[in-house]
Design a protein around this motif. Sequence first.
Motif, PDB file in Angstrom:
ATOM      1  N   ALA A   1     -26.718 -88.287  18.882  1.00 48.30           N
ATOM      2  CA  ALA A   1     -25.267 -88.317  18.957  1.00 48.30           C
ATOM      3  C   ALA A   1     -24.632 -87.462  17.878  1.00 48.30           C
ATOM      4  CB  ALA A   1     -24.781 -89.766  18.813  1.00 48.30           C
ATOM      5  N   VAL A   2     -23.502 -86.845  18.218  1.00 51.57           N
ATOM      6  CA  VAL A   2     -22.760 -86.059  17.243  1.00 51.57           C
ATOM      7  C   VAL A   2     -21.968 -86.998  16.361  1.00 51.57           C
ATOM      8  CG1 VAL A   2     -20.931 -84.359  16.954  1.00 51.57           C
ATOM      9  CG2 VAL A   2     -22.566 -84.099  18.803  1.00 51.57           C
ATOM     10  N   ASN A   3     -21.956 -86.728  15.047  1.00 50.35           N
ATOM     11  CA  ASN A   3     -21.144 -87.542  14.164  1.00 50.35           C
ATOM     12  C   ASN A   3     -20.421 -86.651  13.174  1.00 50.35           C
ATOM     13  OD1 ASN A   3     -22.864 -87.141  11.762  1.00 50.35           O
ATOM     14  ND2 ASN A   3     -24.335 -88.344  12.922  1.00 50.35           N
ATOM     15  N   THR A   4     -19.561 -87.246  12.357  1.00 46.61           N
ATOM     16  CA  THR A   4     -18.729 -86.466  11.454  1.00 46.61           C
ATOM     17  C   THR A   4     -19.510 -85.846  10.326  1.00 46.61           C
ATOM     18  OG1 THR A   4     -18.266 -88.474  10.209  1.00 46.61           O
ATOM     19  CG2 THR A   4     -16.680 -87.846  11.886  1.00 46.61           C
ATOM     20  N   TYR A   5     -20.794 -86.166  10.185  1.00 49.67           N
ATOM     21  CA  TYR A   5     -21.560 -85.626   9.081  1.00 49.67           C
ATOM     22  C   TYR A   5     -22.424 -84.456   9.518  1.00 49.67           C
ATOM     23  CZ  TYR A   5     -20.019 -90.183   7.787  1.00 49.67           C
ATOM     24  OH  TYR A   5     -19.227 -91.289   7.591  1.00 49.67           O
ATOM     25  N   SER A   6     -22.331 -84.048  10.820  1.00 53.11           N
ATOM     26  CA  SER A   6     -23.108 -82.921  11.252  1.00 53.11           C
ATOM     27  C   SER A   6     -22.443 -81.626  10.857  1.00 53.11           C
ATOM     28  CB  SER A   6     -23.334 -82.929  12.745  1.00 53.11           C
ATOM     29  OG  SER A   6     -22.615 -83.778  13.440  1.00 53.11           O
ATOM     30  N   SER A   7     -23.222 -80.527  10.956  1.00 56.61           N
ATOM     31  CA  SER A   7     -22.696 -79.232  10.599  1.00 56.61           C
ATOM     32  C   SER A   7     -21.769 -78.739  11.694  1.00 56.61           C
ATOM     33  CB  SER A   7     -23.851 -78.241  10.399  1.00 56.61           C
ATOM     34  OG  SER A   7     -24.614 -78.143  11.575  1.00 56.61           O
ATOM     35  N   GLY A   8     -21.025 -77.637  11.379  1.00 57.93           N
ATOM     36  CA  GLY A   8     -20.111 -77.067  12.353  1.00 57.93           C
ATOM     37  C   GLY A   8     -18.683 -77.346  11.981  1.00 57.93           C
ATOM     38  N   GLY A   9     -17.745 -76.869  12.831  1.00 56.96           N
ATOM     39  CA  GLY A   9     -16.333 -77.052  12.553  1.00 56.96           C
ATOM     40  C   GLY A   9     -15.939 -78.512  12.574  1.00 56.96           C
ATOM     41  N   ALA A  10     -14.844 -78.814  11.869  1.00 60.49           N
ATOM     42  CA  ALA A  10     -14.360 -80.189  11.811  1.00 60.49           C
ATOM     43  C   ALA A  10     -13.930 -80.649  13.200  1.00 60.49           C
ATOM     44  CB  ALA A  10     -13.198 -80.283  10.835  1.00 60.49           C
ATOM     45  N   ALA A  11     -14.185 -81.924  13.496  1.00 59.12           N
ATOM     46  CA  ALA A  11     -13.853 -82.505  14.798  1.00 59.12           C
ATOM     47  C   ALA A  11     -12.453 -83.105  14.753  1.00 59.12           C
ATOM     48  CB  ALA A  11     -14.870 -83.580  15.170  1.00 59.12           C
ATOM     49  N   VAL A  12     -11.615 -82.715  15.709  1.00 55.07           N
ATOM     50  CA  VAL A  12     -10.229 -83.159  15.774  1.00 55.07           C
ATOM     51  C   VAL A  12      -9.984 -83.873  17.091  1.00 55.07           C
ATOM     52  CG1 VAL A  12      -7.814 -82.411  15.835  1.00 55.07           C
ATOM     53  CG2 VAL A  12      -9.433 -81.245  14.323  1.00 55.07           C
ATOM     54  N   LEU A  13      -9.363 -85.048  17.010  1.00 56.73           N
ATOM     55  CA  LEU A  13      -8.864 -85.722  18.208  1.00 56.73           C
ATOM     56  C   LEU A  13      -7.363 -85.507  18.274  1.00 56.73           C
ATOM     57  CD1 LEU A  13      -8.988 -87.574  20.675  1.00 56.73           C
ATOM     58  CD2 LEU A  13      -8.785 -89.534  19.120  1.00 56.73           C
ATOM     59  N   LEU A  14      -6.899 -84.840  19.317  1.00 54.67           N
ATOM     60  CA  LEU A  14      -5.479 -84.595  19.539  1.00 54.67           C
ATOM     61  C   LEU A  14      -5.002 -85.517  20.650  1.00 54.67           C
ATOM     62  CD1 LEU A  14      -2.824 -82.983  19.268  1.00 54.67           C
ATOM     63  CD2 LEU A  14      -3.814 -81.289  20.839  1.00 54.67           C
ATOM     64  N   VAL A  15      -4.064 -86.409  20.318  1.00 50.41           N
ATOM     65  CA  VAL A  15      -3.502 -87.327  21.309  1.00 50.41           C
ATOM     66  C   VAL A  15      -2.083 -86.861  21.607  1.00 50.41           C
ATOM     67  CG1 VAL A  15      -3.126 -89.733  21.945  1.00 50.41           C
ATOM     68  CG2 VAL A  15      -4.877 -89.161  20.245  1.00 50.41           C
ATOM     69  N   GLU A  16      -1.906 -86.205  22.744  1.00 52.87           N
ATOM     70  CA  GLU A  16      -0.631 -85.558  23.078  1.00 52.87           C
ATOM     71  C   GLU A  16      -0.457 -85.555  24.594  1.00 52.87           C
ATOM     72  OE1 GLU A  16       2.632 -84.315  23.367  1.00 52.87           O
ATOM     73  OE2 GLU A  16       2.138 -83.865  21.250  1.00 52.87           O
ATOM     74  N   ASP A  17       0.653 -86.108  25.078  1.00 52.48           N
ATOM     75  CA  ASP A  17       0.879 -86.182  26.518  1.00 52.48           C
ATOM     76  C   ASP A  17       1.567 -84.948  27.085  1.00 52.48           C
ATOM     77  OD1 ASP A  17       3.237 -86.979  25.129  1.00 52.48           O
ATOM     78  OD2 ASP A  17       4.034 -87.793  26.991  1.00 52.48           O
ATOM     79  N   ASP A  18       2.101 -84.089  26.230  1.00 52.08           N
ATOM     80  CA  ASP A  18       2.701 -82.831  26.676  1.00 52.08           C
ATOM     81  C   ASP A  18       1.577 -81.824  26.873  1.00 52.08           C
ATOM     82  OD1 ASP A  18       3.854 -80.247  26.801  1.00 52.08           O
ATOM     83  OD2 ASP A  18       5.583 -80.871  25.620  1.00 52.08           O
ATOM     84  N   ARG A  19       1.209 -81.581  28.127  1.00 47.97           N
ATOM     85  CA  ARG A  19       0.042 -80.748  28.418  1.00 47.97           C
ATOM     86  C   ARG A  19       0.192 -79.331  27.863  1.00 47.97           C
ATOM     87  NH1 ARG A  19      -4.227 -80.942  32.065  1.00 47.97           N
ATOM     88  NH2 ARG A  19      -5.624 -79.225  31.535  1.00 47.97           N
ATOM     89  N   GLN A  20       1.389 -78.772  27.970  1.00 50.85           N
ATOM     90  CA  GLN A  20       1.594 -77.416  27.485  1.00 50.85           C
ATOM     91  C   GLN A  20       1.399 -77.333  25.975  1.00 50.85           C
ATOM     92  OE1 GLN A  20       5.354 -75.705  28.638  1.00 50.85           O
ATOM     93  NE2 GLN A  20       4.910 -73.720  27.711  1.00 50.85           N
ATOM     94  N   LEU A  21       1.973 -78.307  25.251  1.00 50.71           N
ATOM     95  CA  LEU A  21       1.810 -78.328  23.796  1.00 50.71           C
ATOM     96  C   LEU A  21       0.356 -78.597  23.427  1.00 50.71           C
ATOM     97  CD1 LEU A  21       2.953 -78.271  20.942  1.00 50.71           C
ATOM     98  CD2 LEU A  21       3.556 -80.705  21.202  1.00 50.71           C
TER      99      LEU A  21
ATOM    100  N   THR B   1     -14.723 -94.952  19.954  1.00 56.25           N
ATOM    101  CA  THR B   1     -16.090 -94.734  20.402  1.00 56.25           C
ATOM    102  C   THR B   1     -16.691 -93.417  19.936  1.00 56.25           C
ATOM    103  OG1 THR B   1     -15.309 -93.791  22.506  1.00 56.25           O
ATOM    104  CG2 THR B   1     -15.775 -96.159  22.448  1.00 56.25           C
ATOM    105  N   ARG B   2     -15.884 -92.538  19.320  1.00 59.10           N
ATOM    106  CA  ARG B   2     -16.389 -91.262  18.843  1.00 59.10           C
ATOM    107  C   ARG B   2     -15.940 -91.028  17.411  1.00 59.10           C
ATOM    108  NH1 ARG B   2     -14.845 -87.581  24.217  1.00 59.10           N
ATOM    109  NH2 ARG B   2     -15.384 -89.206  25.736  1.00 59.10           N
ATOM    110  N   ASP B   3     -16.617 -90.119  16.734  1.00 56.22           N
ATOM    111  CA  ASP B   3     -16.312 -89.824  15.329  1.00 56.22           C
ATOM    112  C   ASP B   3     -15.553 -88.516  15.213  1.00 56.22           C
ATOM    113  OD1 ASP B   3     -17.584 -92.090  14.243  1.00 56.22           O
ATOM    114  OD2 ASP B   3     -19.530 -91.118  14.433  1.00 56.22           O
ATOM    115  N   TYR B   4     -14.502 -88.531  14.405  1.00 56.89           N
ATOM    116  CA  TYR B   4     -13.688 -87.339  14.170  1.00 56.89           C
ATOM    117  C   TYR B   4     -13.420 -87.181  12.679  1.00 56.89           C
ATOM    118  CZ  TYR B   4     -12.818 -87.823  19.175  1.00 56.89           C
ATOM    119  OH  TYR B   4     -12.981 -87.946  20.536  1.00 56.89           O
ATOM    120  N   ASP B   5     -13.034 -85.965  12.298  1.00 57.58           N
ATOM    121  CA  ASP B   5     -12.641 -85.698  10.918  1.00 57.58           C
ATOM    122  C   ASP B   5     -11.142 -85.855  10.714  1.00 57.58           C
ATOM    123  OD1 ASP B   5     -15.253 -84.623   9.680  1.00 57.58           O
ATOM    124  OD2 ASP B   5     -15.074 -83.472  11.525  1.00 57.58           O
TER     125      ASP B   5
END
Length: 229
Positions: free
Chosen positions: A2-22, A52-56
């Motif tokens: 499983a991917v977690n926040t301590y793995s290498s690579g770019g930071a993980a972002v969860l974006l919660v936004e109902d405006d699809r265009q934005l 259920t998932r890890d983000y930065d």
Amino acid sequence: MAVNTYSSGGAAVLLVEDDRQLADMMTALLEEESYRVEVAGGGQAGLHMGLTRDYDVLIIDRGLPVLEGLELLRKLRANGVGTPALVLTARGALEDRVEGLDAGAEDYLVKPFEIPELLARIRALVRRHSDTAQSLPVGARRLVLANRMVVDHHGTHGEVALSERECALLAVLAASPEQVFSRPQLLERVFDRADAIGTVDTYVHYLRRKLGRDVIHTVHGVGYRLGSP
């Protein structure tokens, strides 16, 4: 695994936004900056993904339908999710900003915003998460992720070395010390999908053997949470 926040690579972002265009615009912008972006189109989806998932970093629009942004954030905090959060809103009054911070947000940005300011605020939150994620409290000791050691708070006296999987399992529990994780949740976050569910119990046994039986508490019929070794 499983991917977690301590793995290498770019930071993980969860974006919660109902405006699809934005959401599409921000996703493209953040991906250009090498962030790994996942989008939830509403509060309920954001709650499920946040639990259920890890983000930065969490970026949460306040004006979400059904489950409003601050209520979403309160639910995440109540379930032990401490990931730094930036709240986006059209409300710029002082009382609105105070309410957002009191709900558990680390930062609050009023729409319309300037892109350089948004990126700077996200970078600051990523740094904050990175700094705190290097070491996690485990009762009276701490887990040092860089070298997979559990040490006391005053140095390296009595240090205990962990395997990669032992460290990953303990890190998930220590990052959300009040949360009870089911075995399937831990299997998904820490181990290979092909592993048997009993793998979780095996590694809990390994950690207890190294650190003491109280390091992980069994919640009967539910799963495991961090103990108080």
